[in-house]
Scaffold this active site. Structure first.
Site, PDB file in Angstrom:
ATOM      1  CG  LEU A   1      10.362 -16.602  -3.509  1.00  0.00           C
ATOM      2  CD1 LEU A   1      10.257 -16.685  -1.991  1.00  0.00           C
ATOM      3  CD2 LEU A   1      10.772 -15.184  -3.920  1.00  0.00           C
TER       4      LEU A   1
ATOM      5  CG  HIS B   1       0.307   2.114  -9.465  1.00  0.00           C
ATOM      6  ND1 HIS B   1       0.049   1.701  -8.182  1.00  0.00           N
ATOM      7  CD2 HIS B   1      -0.798   2.806  -9.861  1.00  0.00           C
ATOM      8  CE1 HIS B   1      -1.166   2.121  -7.814  1.00  0.00           C
ATOM      9  NE2 HIS B   1      -1.690   2.797  -8.820  1.00  0.00           N
TER      10      HIS B   1
ATOM     11  CG  ASP C   1      -2.124   0.834   1.097  1.00  0.00           C
ATOM     12  OD1 ASP C   1      -2.293   1.463   0.041  1.00  0.00           O
ATOM     13  OD2 ASP C   1      -2.915   0.886   2.050  1.00  0.00           O
TER      14      ASP C   1
HETATM   15  C1  FPP Z   1      -1.665   0.292  -3.407  1.00  0.00           C
HETATM   16  O1  FPP Z   1      -1.283   1.604  -3.600  1.00  0.00           O
HETATM   17  C2  FPP Z   1      -1.203  -0.585  -4.454  1.00  0.00           C
HETATM   18  C3  FPP Z   1      -1.989  -1.180  -5.396  1.00  0.00           C
HETATM   19  C4  FPP Z   1      -3.428  -0.972  -5.528  1.00  0.00           C
HETATM   20  C5  FPP Z   1      -1.464  -2.095  -6.374  1.00  0.00           C
HETATM   21  C6  FPP Z   1      -0.155  -2.755  -6.092  1.00  0.00           C
HETATM   22  C7  FPP Z   1       0.618  -2.715  -7.340  1.00  0.00           C
HETATM   23  C8  FPP Z   1       1.963  -2.635  -7.441  1.00  0.00           C
HETATM   24  C9  FPP Z   1       2.874  -2.684  -6.278  1.00  0.00           C
HETATM   25  C10 FPP Z   1       2.604  -2.433  -8.765  1.00  0.00           C
HETATM   26  C11 FPP Z   1       2.619  -3.578  -9.688  1.00  0.00           C
HETATM   27  C12 FPP Z   1       2.544  -4.910  -9.094  1.00  0.00           C
HETATM   28  C13 FPP Z   1       3.245  -5.983  -9.494  1.00  0.00           C
HETATM   29  C14 FPP Z   1       3.026  -7.286  -8.822  1.00  0.00           C
HETATM   30  C15 FPP Z   1       4.249  -5.914 -10.546  1.00  0.00           C
HETATM   31  P1  FPP Z   1      -2.421   2.700  -3.674  1.00  0.00           P
HETATM   32  O2  FPP Z   1      -2.618   3.048  -5.098  1.00  0.00           O
HETATM   33  O3  FPP Z   1      -3.653   2.224  -2.967  1.00  0.00           O
HETATM   34  O4  FPP Z   1      -1.737   3.855  -2.873  1.00  0.00           O
HETATM   35  P2  FPP Z   1      -2.434   5.017  -2.062  1.00  0.00           P
HETATM   36  O5  FPP Z   1      -3.265   4.373  -0.982  1.00  0.00           O
HETATM   37  O6  FPP Z   1      -1.276   5.788  -1.510  1.00  0.00           O
HETATM   38  O7  FPP Z   1      -3.249   5.805  -3.041  1.00  0.00           O
END
Ligand code: FPP
Length: 227
Positions: free
Chosen positions: A124, A30, A13
């Site tokens: 892994l 992202h 997150d």
């Molecule tokens: C939360 O940040 C994250 C996500 C909704 C998606 C997770 C995705 C990645 C880490 C990138 C790609 C993934 C892979 C496996 C290659 P948020 O957008 O909710 O952040 P915020 O709460 O600060 O807005």
């Protein structure tokens, strides 16, 4: 380090906040998050962890703006290509947890290819929770058991009907960005998991942060309801 968890699950997150703090678009957050995933795969393996689960996209994330969903799917597709290559070198195994409906055909094709190609790998295990919701997973399991004619369902029956029955329950669940909740992640499997919450935003969750979390876990006493 002693007492290394077998399975660590991550609620990644804070990508959006990481980008906003730098005056960048959410997409950049992202992208930085995907970079952190790349590093995590190496660091988790080096630490001796055998399974990681990554909450990449929940079934509630479809509510996000169309542009952001497209960005995430594009990034995911690119990350799958990279994983395809790196798994040949690091012997990692790839699995997905979640529903297939609504995922773009190119993503499904890559998932199937990589899952098959890495099935025999002994390094892994990386489980991507994608289009995932824990309540849906449990509901799907119960429906599958009913379709198979079960009248009475045991805990073991439900465990065996989950998306990835062979994966052990997570020993440790890590959530970044200061939020302290499960958000419909692994509700069944988390019954005895340890939790670690950190204010660090996902793109900044590096080797040192993983080591901190593992040190906290190593000091915990797990009693599983016993004394
Ligand atoms: C939360 O940040 C994250 C996500 C909704 C998606 C997770 C995705 C990645 C880490 C990138 C790609 C993934 C892979 C496996 C290659 P948020 O957008 O909710 O952040 P915020 O709460 O600060 O807005």
């Amino acid at each position: 380090m002693n007492n290394i968890p077998l399975h660590v699950a991550f609620i990644m997150d804070g990508n959006g906040r990481w980008a906003a703090a730098r005056g960048k678009a959410r997409r950049a957050g992202h992208e930085a998050g995907a970079e952190a995933v790349r590093a995590l795969i190496k660091n988790a393996e080096a630490a001796g962890i055998k399974f990681i689960t990554l909450y990449a996209f929940s079934n509630e994330n479809w509510q996000r703006p169309e542009g952001e969903i497209k960005d995430l799917m594009r990034l995911l597709s690119k990350s799958l290509d990279e994983f395809d290559k790196t798994s040949r070198e690091n012997n990692a195994r790839f699995l997905v947890s979640g529903r297939r409906d609504r995922l773009p055909p190119d993503v499904l094709k890559k998932i199937d290819k990589i899952t098959a190609a890495t099935a025999g790998n002994k390094g892994l295990t990386v489980i991507l929770a994608l289009n995932y919701g824990a309540r849906q997973e449990i509901t799907d399991a119960v429906n599958a058991l009913m379709s198979a004619g079960k009248k009475n369902v045991t805990e073991d029956d439900i465990s065996a009907a989950l998306y990835n029955p062979a994966a052990p329950d997570p020993d440790l669940i890590i959530r970044t960005s200061g939020e302290e909740r499960l958000s419909n992640f692994l509700l069944w499997q988390a019954a005895y998991s340890e939790f670690y919450f950190t204010p660090v935003l996902w793109p900044d969750f590096d080797k040192a942060e993983l080591e901190k979390a593992l040190a906290v876990y190593a000091a915990r006493k797990r009693k599983f309801g016993n004394i």
